[in-house]
Design an enzyme around this catalytic site. Structure first.
Site, PDB file in Angstrom:
ATOM      1  N   CYS A   2      77.953  38.202  83.195  1.00  0.00           N
ATOM      2  CA  CYS A   2      78.370  38.963  84.373  1.00  0.00           C
ATOM      3  C   CYS A   2      77.325  38.817  85.485  1.00  0.00           C
ATOM      4  O   CYS A   2      76.156  38.578  85.221  1.00  0.00           O
ATOM      5  CB  CYS A   2      78.556  40.445  84.106  1.00  0.00           C
ATOM      6  N   GLU A 482      83.674  21.204  75.738  1.00  0.00           N
ATOM      7  CA  GLU A 482      83.418  22.281  76.707  1.00  0.00           C
ATOM      8  C   GLU A 482      84.262  22.131  77.974  1.00  0.00           C
ATOM      9  O   GLU A 482      84.820  23.105  78.453  1.00  0.00           O
ATOM     10  CB  GLU A 482      81.944  22.246  77.166  1.00  0.00           C
ATOM     11  N   LYS A 597      77.650  30.413  81.883  1.00  0.00           N
ATOM     12  CA  LYS A 597      76.405  29.662  81.954  1.00  0.00           C
ATOM     13  C   LYS A 597      75.292  30.355  81.195  1.00  0.00           C
ATOM     14  O   LYS A 597      74.466  29.719  80.555  1.00  0.00           O
ATOM     15  CB  LYS A 597      76.014  29.517  83.437  1.00  0.00           C
TER      16      LYS A 597
END
Ligand code: G6P
Length: 602
Positions: A2, A482, A597
């Protein structure tokens, strides 16, 4: 995960918050929201999906102006990625609004207590308890209520609070998840990461763990969780926003792939140095343990081969999330290397804390200056790759490899395990490897794009490598799955006969990493076994090895290099292959579904 942004100052806060969110979208992007304080009333606007959905929603709303606000882009942990679960969250009377990153582990018991006391919850999130707790404790002093609430929360998180009663301040606290305060003139900022505020200021304060604080438009204060004032340390960010932009490339991932020659060049030229303390710790160490997650774990696997070969020291490598639960043999004579691009990966931090508790010395290999990992380590080697925005790690991986090679060479020097001439020969190879990397990008990109064009419709892939390039195979498969969502498996080529060979037929694509090496012939045997079963073979081989063309038309050549260093070069065509396949399939390359990420939850 977040992303959090907070603003207070003289500007209209909404554009500042939205720009910040866009720059933090790499942290999670399944829903987003803002809370603005307008004439004593908190207005919350939120929606499912990416920031562009929030933009569209706000464009339809009445234009207002607010000089204070908080915003959030979410990667769901508790509760589905719905509008209702999107942040900010409020208390029963909409007096307190919070955004939060991380996990509140005891939210369920707190929520039950609060419900019994009459609080009404509308979301399934853990975050909402924080707003209700502040409401419960508020007796006319915001700081006191906020700290009481924060002290009730367990877990790992960063949190920012805005109150309708206090239009002149935002409160914040950090317990585990990253948070920075940006220092402006007549305005101040809060954010999960530097790019969110870099167009406004390059002066930041890294909020420490178990630290709370307050920003007003002309003042920032820090205190501990008991409220005692703490000193501020303002640091200057030396990179600019340009280095966090795409610079004309269609995707951050492609830009970051192309930055590798320069990153490798600078790292090798700078080298790394062991100070006396680290030298002592390493001399004393019976073995070196490596922990990491995802791509960084694959770098760690290559590191094991490299350090053992160069320094003859036993090295164990663990996925961070497994390490701490398997009762690792660690004591005060152990050295643990933690590898992480972000330095915020919760599993890696947990593994580090476990090892530290047992007395190990912690060495980190990390890309983000000032991140949690670097602060908790005894020794830090930065990968200096610049901000990596694409979710799939590329330049951070090869930079991690470079640091591991330099580490191996330094250790070999201490241990006298390699002749001095060999050490300088290897150093020379490392200093020159960027020229090979540049050649691959220049000469092979087109070819790899064509090969990808002939393979993007395959339903599944197998990646095979041996020895040092076994981790390369794992990394090649990880990159492909991915960003293209094609099932892909990496395997040690020698293991193929123990299972994966059953899968080979004309519908299975197999990428074989077969550069010149002492086990090249063994790799060729594997290639022949695949050929005999009609598997579609793509080969990565050494330039000049024309013989290999008899096994497949789809050969990608990389420059000749000593076997020990081949994983650095093998990484590039594998990254490009995954990139072009994903591009041909129209995938969201920089923000693949379900991934983030920086994974700040365990
Ligand atoms: C996530 C990212 C991966 C990364 C891994 C470890 O899963 O999507 O690209 O390799 O986290 O992250 P770290 O920041 O610790 O290297």
């Amino acid at each position: 995960m977040c992303g959090i942004v907070g603003y207070i100052g003289k500007k209209d806060s909404l554009p500042v918050l939205l720009e910040g969110l866009r720059r933090l979208e790499y942290r999670g992007y399944d829903s987003a929201g803002v809370a603005l304080l307008e004439n004593g009333v908190i207005r919350v606007v939120k929606t499912q999906g990416k920031i562009k959905n929030l933009d569209a929603l706000l464009a339809k709303e009445k234009k207002t102006c607010s000089n204070i606000g908080i915003a959030h882009t979410r990667w769901a942990t508790h509760g589905a990625p719905t509008k209702l679960n999107a942040h900010p969250h409020s208390d029963c009377r909409n007096n307190f609004s919070v955004v939060h990153n991380g996990i509140i582990e005891n939210f369920s018991s707190l929520k039950n207590e609060l419900i019994k006391e009459g609080h009404k919850f509308i979301s399934e999130t853990d975050t909402e308890v924080a707003a209700h707790l502040v409401e419960k404790y508020y007796k006319g002093n915001l700081k006191e209520a906020f700290l009481k609430a924060v002290n009730k929360l367990e877990g790992s998180f960063a949190i920012v609070l805005m109150s309708s009663k206090y239009p002149d301040r935002l409160l914040f606290a950090r317990l585990g998840s990253p948070l920075i305060a940006g220092v402006g003139k007549g305005e101040n900022f809060l954010a999960s990461d530097v790019p969110a505020i870099l167009s406004h200021t390059n002066k930041v304060i890294y909020v420490k763990d178990c630290q709370a604080g307050e920003i007003r438009k002309d003042k920032i204060s820090l205190f501990n969780l008991k409220g005692k004032t703490q000193p501020l340390k303002v640091e200057k960010i030396l990179w600019d926003l340009e280095s966090a932009q795409k610079s004309g490339y269609p995707h951050f991932m492609l830009k970051e792939i192309h930055e590798q020659p320069s990153v490798l060049k600078h790292l090798a030229a700078a080298g790394i140095k062991f100070d006396k303390k680290l030298t002592g710790a390493l001399k004393n160490a019976r073995q070196v343990s490596i922990v990491a997650c995802g791509t960084a774990y694959h770098a760690g696997m290559v590191g094991k081969y490299v350090i053992e070969e160069m320094a003859r020291v036993p090295v164990s490598v663990d996925v961070s999330s497994e390490f701490r639960y398997r009762s690792p043999i660690i004591d005060s004579r152990s050295v643990l290397i933690a590898i992480s691009q972000s330095g915020e990966t919760a599993d890696t931090l947990a593994a580090v804390r476990e090892a530290k508790n047992k007395g190990a010395k912690i060495v980190s290999i990390c890309n983000v200056v000032g991140s949690s990992l670097t602060r908790e380590s005894d020794f830090v080697f930065y990968t200096h790759a610049g901000p990596e925005i694409g979710v799939a790690s590329t330049k951070a991986y090869t930079a991690q490899l470079m640091v591991l090679y330099l580490f191996g060479l330094n250790l070999a020097r201490i241990k006298k395990s390699l002749p001095v001439a060999t050490i300088s020969k290897y150093n020379k190879i490392l200093r020159n490897i960027h020229t090979h990397a540049r050649l691959i990008l220049k000469n092979c990109s087109r070819r790899i794009c064509d090969v990808a064009g002939r393979h993007h419709n395959f339903g599944s892939f197998l990646f095979l490598g041996r020895n040092l390039n076994y981790p390369s195979a794992l990394e090649g498969a990880l990159k492909l799955k991915e960003i293209s969502y094609i099932p892909a498996e990496g395997y040690a080529a020698g293991e193929m006969k123990h299972g994966p060979i059953a899968l080979i037929d004309e519908y299975r694509a197999v990428v074989c990493i077969a550069p010149e090496s002492k086990i090249y012939e063994k790799m060729i045997s594997n290639i022949q076994e695949i050929e005999a079963r009609k598997g579609k073979i793509v080969i990565i081989a050494t330039q000049g090895n024309n013989d290999i063309k008899k096994y497949s038309k789809e050969v990608i050549f990389i420059p000749k290099i000593a076997e020990l260093f081949s994983p650095i070069l093998a990484a590039l065509p594998l990254q490009l292959f995954a990139y072009y396949i994903a591009a041909k399939r129209g995938c969201d390359i920089d923000q693949p579904r379900n991934l983030a990420k920086s994974v700040t939850v365990e």
